[in-house]
Design a protein around this motif. Structure first.
Motif, PDB file in Angstrom:
ATOM      1  N   LEU A 199      53.873  66.123  37.388  1.00  0.00           N
ATOM      2  CA  LEU A 199      53.178  66.595  38.578  1.00  0.00           C
ATOM      3  C   LEU A 199      53.257  68.107  38.598  1.00  0.00           C
ATOM      4  N   ALA A 200      52.144  68.761  38.908  1.00  0.00           N
ATOM      5  CA  ALA A 200      52.121  70.221  38.965  1.00  0.00           C
ATOM      6  C   ALA A 200      51.319  70.653  40.181  1.00  0.00           C
ATOM      7  N   SER A 201      51.630  71.853  40.664  1.00  0.00           N
ATOM      8  CA  SER A 201      50.975  72.325  41.885  1.00  0.00           C
ATOM      9  C   SER A 201      50.842  73.835  41.904  1.00  0.00           C
ATOM     10  N   THR A 202      49.709  74.301  42.400  1.00  0.00           N
ATOM     11  CA  THR A 202      49.544  75.659  42.919  1.00  0.00           C
ATOM     12  C   THR A 202      48.883  75.549  44.290  1.00  0.00           C
ATOM     13  N   GLY A 203      49.220  74.490  44.988  1.00  0.00           N
ATOM     14  CA  GLY A 203      48.631  74.204  46.302  1.00  0.00           C
ATOM     15  C   GLY A 203      48.630  72.706  46.522  1.00  0.00           C
ATOM     16  N   GLY A 204      47.688  71.990  45.906  1.00  0.00           N
ATOM     17  CA  GLY A 204      47.705  70.538  45.909  1.00  0.00           C
ATOM     18  C   GLY A 204      48.614  70.023  44.799  1.00  0.00           C
ATOM     19  N   VAL A 205      48.885  68.714  44.817  1.00  0.00           N
ATOM     20  CA  VAL A 205      49.723  68.092  43.793  1.00  0.00           C
ATOM     21  C   VAL A 205      48.817  67.336  42.820  1.00  0.00           C
ATOM     22  N   HIS A 206      48.960  67.644  41.525  1.00  0.00           N
ATOM     23  CA  HIS A 206      48.077  67.082  40.511  1.00  0.00           C
ATOM     24  C   HIS A 206      48.907  66.395  39.434  1.00  0.00           C
ATOM     25  N   LEU A 207      48.517  65.172  39.095  1.00  0.00           N
ATOM     26  CA  LEU A 207      49.149  64.448  37.993  1.00  0.00           C
ATOM     27  C   LEU A 207      48.451  64.867  36.701  1.00  0.00           C
ATOM     28  N   LEU A 208      49.198  65.540  35.822  1.00  0.00           N
ATOM     29  CA  LEU A 208      48.631  66.048  34.577  1.00  0.00           C
ATOM     30  C   LEU A 208      48.855  65.036  33.466  1.00  0.00           C
ATOM     31  N   VAL A 209      47.742  64.619  32.852  1.00  0.00           N
ATOM     32  CA  VAL A 209      47.769  63.564  31.835  1.00  0.00           C
ATOM     33  C   VAL A 209      47.306  64.153  30.504  1.00  0.00           C
ATOM     34  N   PRO A 210      48.225  64.366  29.559  1.00  0.00           N
ATOM     35  CA  PRO A 210      47.831  64.931  28.259  1.00  0.00           C
ATOM     36  C   PRO A 210      47.125  63.895  27.392  1.00  0.00           C
ATOM     37  N   VAL A 211      46.004  64.275  26.821  1.00  0.00           N
ATOM     38  CA  VAL A 211      45.174  63.367  26.022  1.00  0.00           C
ATOM     39  C   VAL A 211      44.907  64.025  24.667  1.00  0.00           C
ATOM     40  N   ARG A 212      44.826  63.216  23.617  1.00  0.00           N
ATOM     41  CA  ARG A 212      44.704  63.773  22.275  1.00  0.00           C
ATOM     42  C   ARG A 212      43.331  64.391  21.993  1.00  0.00           C
ATOM     43  N   THR A 213      42.250  63.751  22.481  1.00  0.00           N
ATOM     44  CA  THR A 213      40.920  64.198  22.079  1.00  0.00           C
ATOM     45  C   THR A 213      39.977  64.322  23.269  1.00  0.00           C
ATOM     46  N   ARG A 214      38.994  65.174  23.091  1.00  0.00           N
ATOM     47  CA  ARG A 214      37.934  65.292  24.085  1.00  0.00           C
ATOM     48  C   ARG A 214      37.163  63.987  24.200  1.00  0.00           C
ATOM     49  N   ASP A 215      36.938  63.325  23.069  1.00  0.00           N
ATOM     50  CA  ASP A 215      36.183  62.072  23.098  1.00  0.00           C
ATOM     51  C   ASP A 215      36.868  61.033  23.981  1.00  0.00           C
ATOM     52  N   ALA A 216      38.189  60.964  23.906  1.00  0.00           N
ATOM     53  CA  ALA A 216      38.924  60.013  24.745  1.00  0.00           C
ATOM     54  C   ALA A 216      38.761  60.349  26.222  1.00  0.00           C
ATOM     55  N   ILE A 217      38.801  61.629  26.547  1.00  0.00           N
ATOM     56  CA  ILE A 217      38.599  62.041  27.938  1.00  0.00           C
ATOM     57  C   ILE A 217      37.200  61.671  28.407  1.00  0.00           C
ATOM     58  N   ASP A 218      36.201  61.910  27.564  1.00  0.00           N
ATOM     59  CA  ASP A 218      34.824  61.614  27.952  1.00  0.00           C
ATOM     60  C   ASP A 218      34.595  60.106  28.128  1.00  0.00           C
ATOM     61  N   ARG A 219      35.361  59.282  27.416  1.00  0.00           N
ATOM     62  CA  ARG A 219      35.206  57.837  27.518  1.00  0.00           C
ATOM     63  C   ARG A 219      35.953  57.235  28.692  1.00  0.00           C
ATOM     64  N   ALA A 220      36.764  58.020  29.382  1.00  0.00           N
ATOM     65  CA  ALA A 220      37.603  57.493  30.457  1.00  0.00           C
ATOM     66  C   ALA A 220      36.757  56.882  31.583  1.00  0.00           C
ATOM     67  N   VAL A 221      37.109  55.677  31.979  1.00  0.00           N
ATOM     68  CA  VAL A 221      36.486  55.002  33.121  1.00  0.00           C
ATOM     69  C   VAL A 221      37.623  54.512  34.014  1.00  0.00           C
ATOM     70  N   PRO A 222      37.974  55.267  35.041  1.00  0.00           N
ATOM     71  CA  PRO A 222      39.158  54.923  35.827  1.00  0.00           C
ATOM     72  C   PRO A 222      38.975  53.677  36.685  1.00  0.00           C
ATOM     73  N   LEU A 223      40.094  53.029  36.954  1.00  0.00           N
ATOM     74  CA  LEU A 223      40.147  51.932  37.922  1.00  0.00           C
ATOM     75  C   LEU A 223      40.420  52.576  39.279  1.00  0.00           C
ATOM     76  N   SER A 224      39.359  52.927  39.977  1.00  0.00           N
ATOM     77  CA  SER A 224      39.469  53.850  41.105  1.00  0.00           C
ATOM     78  C   SER A 224      40.390  53.353  42.213  1.00  0.00           C
ATOM     79  N   SER A 225      40.292  52.089  42.587  1.00  0.00           N
ATOM     80  CA  SER A 225      41.111  51.611  43.697  1.00  0.00           C
ATOM     81  C   SER A 225      42.585  51.596  43.327  1.00  0.00           C
ATOM     82  N   GLU A 226      42.918  51.203  42.109  1.00  0.00           N
ATOM     83  CA  GLU A 226      44.316  51.192  41.678  1.00  0.00           C
ATOM     84  C   GLU A 226      44.846  52.608  41.489  1.00  0.00           C
ATOM     85  N   LEU A 227      44.016  53.485  40.945  1.00  0.00           N
ATOM     86  CA  LEU A 227      44.431  54.880  40.781  1.00  0.00           C
ATOM     87  C   LEU A 227      44.648  55.528  42.141  1.00  0.00           C
TER      88      LEU A 227
END
Length: 301
Positions: free
Chosen positions: A160-188
């Motif tokens: 968790l990191a903050s400069t105001g709000g609190v953000h969960l930082l998730v390190p990912v290996r590739t841009r392609d993986a980030i672009d393919r992300a489809v979150p489970l919005s209600s659970e997230l």
């Protein structure tokens, strides 16, 4: 009938229909909090900023931020959009000094960078960054944001990191993986509410040409399925990189971060990270474009 000036400003871009759209209401002093929330809901943009007089002698404006669903303490792109509006439409560029906003997290000064009288960039100094642990299984987070467990980049800690709000930082290996992300919005959203998280922010060093980092941001807990280009989350990310020793101490680092490409709203953030003092100093800058200007017609309460 009460008329209220309102603007739609695309931040972290110099073109319309890109970057992150913010609503800006520059004369909000007579509005009630319920009215601000209803206006933000009506505009239905990721965040809307409401400006009013400040009681503090060291601030030029009090600024409050609302998503369509709730008030939040700090928003980077709406601060950039508000500054751009004040500088280009309200004569603040001629004053030749930063604009200082009073926010729920403290004072945020924003510098104006112009060339031959034309505004080119605005840069906000965010509050001191902080990081802390979160006791959540990375594989569970991967499932919630819609990537594979093997897409997580275990070279970097999930925190968790903050400069105001609190953000969960998730390190990912590739841009392609980030672009393919489809979150489970209600659970997230449930996870974020449990831990007081504003947004979940995916990042990778596998960035497009011209960028150092590439990111994507989900904020279902505050009513934003995806925040296109996030000044607050990328500021928190930059602070994390400094505090976790990923940026050398005693130097001034310049980072260019790209976001929004996955949803057709590409934006660019220019971040300066100073590690020369006792605490890192994070400055996040970018351009903006006023896309819509108009008036809201408020009926009688």
């Amino acid at each position: 009938m009460k008329l209220v000036s309102v603007y739609h400003v695309d931040a972290f871009t110099n073109a319309p229909f890109a970057g992150n759209p913010a609503g800006v209401v520059p004369d909000a002093g007579t509005l009630t909090v319920p009215q601000m929330q209803r206006i933000a809901n009506e505009l239905n943009l990721p965040e809307s900023a409401f400006l009013m007089e400040s009681d503090r002698p060291d601030a030029d404006f009090r600024i409050r931020y609302f998503t369509p669903a709730t008030e939040i303490d700090f928003c980077g792109h709406a601060t950039v959009g508000s500054t751009w509006l004040l500088a280009t439409e309200r004569g603040w560029l001629e004053k030749g000094r930063p604009i200082v906003f009073e926010t729920n997290v403290g004072l945020i000064p924003v510098e104006l960078d112009s060339v031959d009288g034309q505004l080119r960039n605005v840069t906000m100094t965010q509050i001191a960054p902080s990081v802390r642990e979160i006791g959540v299984d990375p594989e569970e987070v991967a499932r919630l944001v819609g990537i594979r467990a093997e897409d997580m980049d275990d070279r970097y800690p999930m925190k968790l990191a903050s400069t105001g709000g609190v953000h969960l930082l998730v390190p990912v290996r590739t841009r392609d993986a980030i672009d393919r992300a489809v979150p489970l919005s209600s659970e997230l959203a449930a996870l974020n509410r449990k831990h007081g998280i504003t947004t979940t922010h995916l990042f990778t060093w596998d960035a497009p040409a011209g960028y150092d980092l590439y990111t994507r941001d989900f904020a279902p807990a505050i009513g934003i399925p995806e925040d296109p280009v996030t000044g607050a989350a990328n500021g928190a990310l930059s602070g994390y990189l400094a505090l976790e020793g990923m940026l050398a101490k005693g130097e001034v680092h310049q980072l260019v971060i790209g976001q929004g490409h996955a949803i057709g709203r590409p934006g660019t953030l220019h971040v300066t990270v100073e590690t020369t003092g006792a605490h890192p100093v994070i400055r996040v800058g970018g351009a903006a474009h006023i896309t819509i200007a108009g008036q809201l017609r408020l009926g009688a309460e």
